[in-house]
Design a protein around this motif. Structure first.
Motif, PDB file in Angstrom:
ATOM      1  N   PHE A  39       0.800  -1.214   0.000  1.00 17.53           N
ATOM      2  CA  PHE A  39       0.000   0.000   0.000  1.00 17.53           C
ATOM      3  C   PHE A  39       0.837   1.270   0.000  1.00 17.53           C
ATOM      4  O   PHE A  39       0.304   2.358   0.005  1.00 17.53           O
ATOM      5  N   THR A  40       2.148   1.140  -0.026  1.00 16.36           N
ATOM      6  CA  THR A  40       2.979   2.341  -0.019  1.00 16.36           C
ATOM      7  C   THR A  40       2.976   2.976  -1.400  1.00 16.36           C
ATOM      8  O   THR A  40       3.004   2.290  -2.410  1.00 16.36           O
ATOM      9  N   LYS A  49       2.295  -3.965  -6.814  1.00 24.34           N
ATOM     10  CA  LYS A  49       1.360  -3.498  -5.798  1.00 24.34           C
ATOM     11  C   LYS A  49       0.652  -4.685  -5.163  1.00 24.34           C
ATOM     12  O   LYS A  49       0.252  -4.646  -4.014  1.00 24.34           O
ATOM     13  N   PHE A  50       0.525  -5.770  -5.914  1.00 20.12           N
ATOM     14  CA  PHE A  50      -0.238  -6.920  -5.453  1.00 20.12           C
ATOM     15  C   PHE A  50       0.312  -8.169  -6.129  1.00 20.12           C
ATOM     16  O   PHE A  50       0.674  -8.143  -7.295  1.00 20.12           O
ATOM     17  N   GLU A  51       0.354  -9.259  -5.372  1.00 20.51           N
ATOM     18  CA  GLU A  51       0.795 -10.537  -5.910  1.00 20.51           C
ATOM     19  C   GLU A  51       0.046 -11.632  -5.174  1.00 20.51           C
ATOM     20  O   GLU A  51      -0.126 -11.590  -3.964  1.00 20.51           O
ATOM     21  N   ARG A  59       0.847 -17.592 -10.732  1.00 20.17           N
ATOM     22  CA  ARG A  59       1.244 -16.349 -10.060  1.00 20.17           C
ATOM     23  C   ARG A  59       0.576 -15.193 -10.811  1.00 20.17           C
ATOM     24  O   ARG A  59       0.717 -15.070 -12.026  1.00 20.17           O
ATOM     25  N   VAL A  60      -0.160 -14.364 -10.085  1.00 23.62           N
ATOM     26  CA  VAL A  60      -0.854 -13.231 -10.689  1.00 23.62           C
ATOM     27  C   VAL A  60      -0.396 -11.962  -9.968  1.00 23.62           C
ATOM     28  O   VAL A  60      -0.426 -11.904  -8.747  1.00 23.62           O
ATOM     29  N   VAL A  61       0.060 -10.971 -10.745  1.00 24.76           N
ATOM     30  CA  VAL A  61       0.589  -9.742 -10.163  1.00 24.76           C
ATOM     31  C   VAL A  61      -0.130  -8.524 -10.729  1.00 24.76           C
ATOM     32  O   VAL A  61      -0.717  -8.566 -11.804  1.00 24.76           O
ATOM     33  N   LEU A  62      -0.046  -7.445  -9.964  1.00 22.34           N
ATOM     34  CA  LEU A  62      -0.541  -6.135 -10.396  1.00 22.34           C
ATOM     35  C   LEU A  62       0.589  -5.152 -10.178  1.00 22.34           C
ATOM     36  O   LEU A  62       1.112  -5.029  -9.069  1.00 22.34           O
ATOM     37  N   THR A  66       0.167   0.040 -13.477  1.00 25.38           N
ATOM     38  CA  THR A  66      -1.112  -0.372 -14.075  1.00 25.38           C
ATOM     39  C   THR A  66      -2.267   0.142 -13.235  1.00 25.38           C
ATOM     40  O   THR A  66      -3.247   0.670 -13.757  1.00 25.38           O
ATOM     41  N   TRP A  67      -2.144   0.004 -11.910  1.00 24.46           N
ATOM     42  CA  TRP A  67      -3.218   0.442 -11.020  1.00 24.46           C
ATOM     43  C   TRP A  67      -3.404   1.965 -11.083  1.00 24.46           C
ATOM     44  O   TRP A  67      -4.508   2.452 -11.266  1.00 24.46           O
ATOM     45  N   THR A  68      -2.303   2.725 -10.946  1.00 22.33           N
ATOM     46  CA  THR A  68      -2.436   4.184 -10.875  1.00 22.33           C
ATOM     47  C   THR A  68      -2.629   4.842 -12.233  1.00 22.33           C
ATOM     48  O   THR A  68      -3.409   5.786 -12.365  1.00 22.33           O
TER      49      THR A  68
END
Length: 182
Positions: A39-40, A49-51, A59-62, A66-68
């Motif tokens: 969350f930083t 940001k996420f895994e 394995r799925v990542v963000l 991509t998020w921002t």
């Protein structure tokens, strides 16, 4: 425990109609230690940001960028994406989806999956049940066999759509996972 369906084979029963004969397997839900959230706020655009691991073991990542730069920036009307509790609910669909299916535009050049599920979103102080569709893309440095899901071990989340009701028809798509399929 969770029952899930994986496509085994299809049987034709008439013109343009087929029935999928599922193989039922038992899969335990993701353990919380399998999910890592950052969350930083960071200037590193490729920072994760996420895994998590999907029920298929992938394995799925963000990526933070991509998020921002896509999910939040391209959907300013959906300010609820920025609320941490909503974010946790939304990306939780990757580790505990209701359905994992091929994207409607799935092809050898576009190996994308749709993760679908329901979440409780806090929007202006109201808690509302919403459908979530997360699109992931299989990305690797080597060629993937688009016909063989066991080679899709690394996926990146490319977008997220929160809807009031999902009206997509999945009858012509390959289903990889269905939670609580009986």
């Amino acid at each position: 425990m969770t029952d899930c369906m994986k496509e085994e084979d299809a049987k034709d029963i008439g013109e343009n109609i087929s029935i999928v004969t599922p193989e039922i397997i038992i899969s335990s839900p993701s353990k919380i230690e399998d999910v890592k959230i950052n969350f930083t706020k960071s200037s590193m655009n490729n920072q994760l940001k996420f895994e998590t691991k999907s029920p298929l073991g992938h394995r799925v990542v963000l990526k933070e960028s991509t998020w921002t730069q896509h999910v939040i920036k391209d959907h300013p009307d959906r300010f609820f994406y920025e609320i941490e509790s909503n974010f946790s609910q939304i990306v939780g669909v990757l580790s505990e989806p209701t359905i994992i299916a091929d994207d409607k535009d799935f092809s050898p050049e576009n190996v994308r999956l749709n993760y679908l599920g329901n979440v409780l979103i806090n929007n202006n102080g109201k808690l509302t049940l919403k459908d979530v569709k997360i699109v992931t893309e299989v990305t690797t440095d080597f060629k993937v066999d688009f016909k063989n899901p066991s080679t899709w071990t690394y996926q990146e989340m490319v977008t997220c759509i929160v809807q009031t009701k999902n009206k997509e028809d999945f009858s012509d798509r390959r289903l990889h996972y269905v939670r609580n399929y009986v």
